[in-house]
Design an enzyme around this catalytic site. Sequence first.
Site, PDB file in Angstrom:
ATOM      1  N   HIS A   1       0.555  -1.441   0.020  1.00  0.00           N
ATOM      2  CA  HIS A   1       0.100   0.210  -0.166  1.00  0.00           C
ATOM      3  C   HIS A   1       0.716   1.233   0.072  1.00  0.00           C
ATOM      4  O   HIS A   1       2.198   0.938   0.795  1.00  0.00           O
ATOM      5  CB  HIS A   1      -0.997   0.073   1.143  1.00  0.00           C
ATOM      6  CG  HIS A   1      -1.582   1.013   0.848  1.00  0.00           C
ATOM      7  ND1 HIS A   1      -1.495   2.141   1.370  1.00  0.00           N
ATOM      8  CD2 HIS A   1      -3.185   1.114   0.410  1.00  0.00           C
ATOM      9  CE1 HIS A   1      -2.630   2.957   0.825  1.00  0.00           C
ATOM     10  NE2 HIS A   1      -3.572   2.528   0.917  1.00  0.00           N
TER      11      HIS A   1
ATOM     12  N   GLU B   1       0.958   3.968   1.274  1.00  0.00           N
ATOM     13  CA  GLU B   1       1.149   4.128   2.769  1.00  0.00           C
ATOM     14  C   GLU B   1       2.440   3.465   3.756  1.00  0.00           C
ATOM     15  O   GLU B   1       3.262   3.833   3.674  1.00  0.00           O
ATOM     16  CB  GLU B   1       0.197   4.843   3.704  1.00  0.00           C
ATOM     17  CG  GLU B   1      -1.060   5.260   3.509  1.00  0.00           C
ATOM     18  CD  GLU B   1      -2.382   5.605   3.621  1.00  0.00           C
ATOM     19  OE1 GLU B   1      -2.814   4.323   4.376  1.00  0.00           O
ATOM     20  OE2 GLU B   1      -3.416   5.947   2.764  1.00  0.00           O
TER      21      GLU B   1
ATOM     22  N   GLU C   1      -3.245   2.240  -7.326  1.00  0.00           N
ATOM     23  CA  GLU C   1      -3.003   3.615  -6.127  1.00  0.00           C
ATOM     24  C   GLU C   1      -2.602   4.359  -6.750  1.00  0.00           C
ATOM     25  O   GLU C   1      -1.364   4.571  -6.031  1.00  0.00           O
ATOM     26  CB  GLU C   1      -3.803   2.978  -5.099  1.00  0.00           C
ATOM     27  CG  GLU C   1      -4.613   2.062  -4.317  1.00  0.00           C
ATOM     28  CD  GLU C   1      -4.731   2.378  -3.527  1.00  0.00           C
ATOM     29  OE1 GLU C   1      -6.084   2.289  -3.137  1.00  0.00           O
ATOM     30  OE2 GLU C   1      -4.007   1.691  -2.081  1.00  0.00           O
TER      31      GLU C   1
ATOM     32  N   GLY D   1      -6.364   9.963  -0.625  1.00  0.00           N
ATOM     33  CA  GLY D   1      -6.093  10.672   0.777  1.00  0.00           C
ATOM     34  C   GLY D   1      -6.960  11.605   0.967  1.00  0.00           C
ATOM     35  O   GLY D   1      -7.522  12.153  -0.398  1.00  0.00           O
TER      36      GLY D   1
ATOM     37  N   SER E   1      -9.508   8.429  -3.650  1.00  0.00           N
ATOM     38  CA  SER E   1     -10.734   9.076  -3.717  1.00  0.00           C
ATOM     39  C   SER E   1     -11.508   8.712  -4.347  1.00  0.00           C
ATOM     40  O   SER E   1     -12.063   9.412  -5.357  1.00  0.00           O
ATOM     41  CB  SER E   1      -9.706  10.615  -4.688  1.00  0.00           C
ATOM     42  OG  SER E   1      -8.919  10.808  -3.092  1.00  0.00           O
TER      43      SER E   1
END
Length: 261
Positions: free
Chosen positions: A97, A99, A169, A175, A215
């Site tokens: 991911h 993050e 992504e 985010g 988003s």
Amino acid sequence: MKKIYFGTNLKMYKDIRETKRYLSDLEARTRDISRAEIELFVLPSFTSLPDACRNTDRRLIRLGAQNMCWEEQGQFTGEVSPLMLQELGLDLVMAGHSERRHVFRETDKEENCKVRSALEHGFTALLCIGETAEEKECGLSDASLRGQLLAGLDGIWPGQAPDLWIAYEPVWAIGVEGVPATAEYAAEKHRVIRCCLKALLGEAGAQVPILYGGSVNPDNADEFITCAEIDGMFVGRSAWQAQTFEKMIRSALAAARRAGK
Ligand SMILES: O=C(CO)COP(=O)(O)O
């Protein structure tokens, strides 16, 4: 009729009680939608997983972990091993991911170890990839995606492809600060990813589902899902209320069917 994938990553939100309530609400709200039509999955926090596994009908909602160590056991303080996740009877494990890559500085090599280990331990592996804003500005998006796939899927063979999912992504789209990609842009990148998957895994690569995330919201989900190249939606914030997620799923599913998917 293609199965449409809808998943959410709960990130570091929702405690045990909130996760339980969310899952039972989502389960009740989507019970009537045939699972031949959709694949619905949720990735809760580690602490919520045991309770989530006990209380969720896994034919309706598949459950996964947001991260995993590739080693079975050892001196890896703070990590969670594939054997521990097997004990819970999880369905899938996410790796890479944005993050994890950009906040916690994980490398392609580490994501690859996680994907390999997840597949070896009988999980579906969800590998996330995406270019940064800088890469996009420099025209390096496609090269970045190819690089992440090549490294992330190193050592994976075509026989493992049925247990592999990819989430595209873009880092700049994720985010609260994120700007969603246009459906056209996302579709173009999904074509790049598909091409690379076929080059790496042959015909088996043609079947690997590719989900878009970043988003996704009730206003743009239909547009994404009507693109032939996009097999599903991987949603953060807009899925964290079961009612909103349910509405999004129903609307997107209807839009996909109208588009002949
Ligand atoms: O990170 C995501 C899913 O993994 C997407 O998050 P948002 O939908 O909140 O942008």
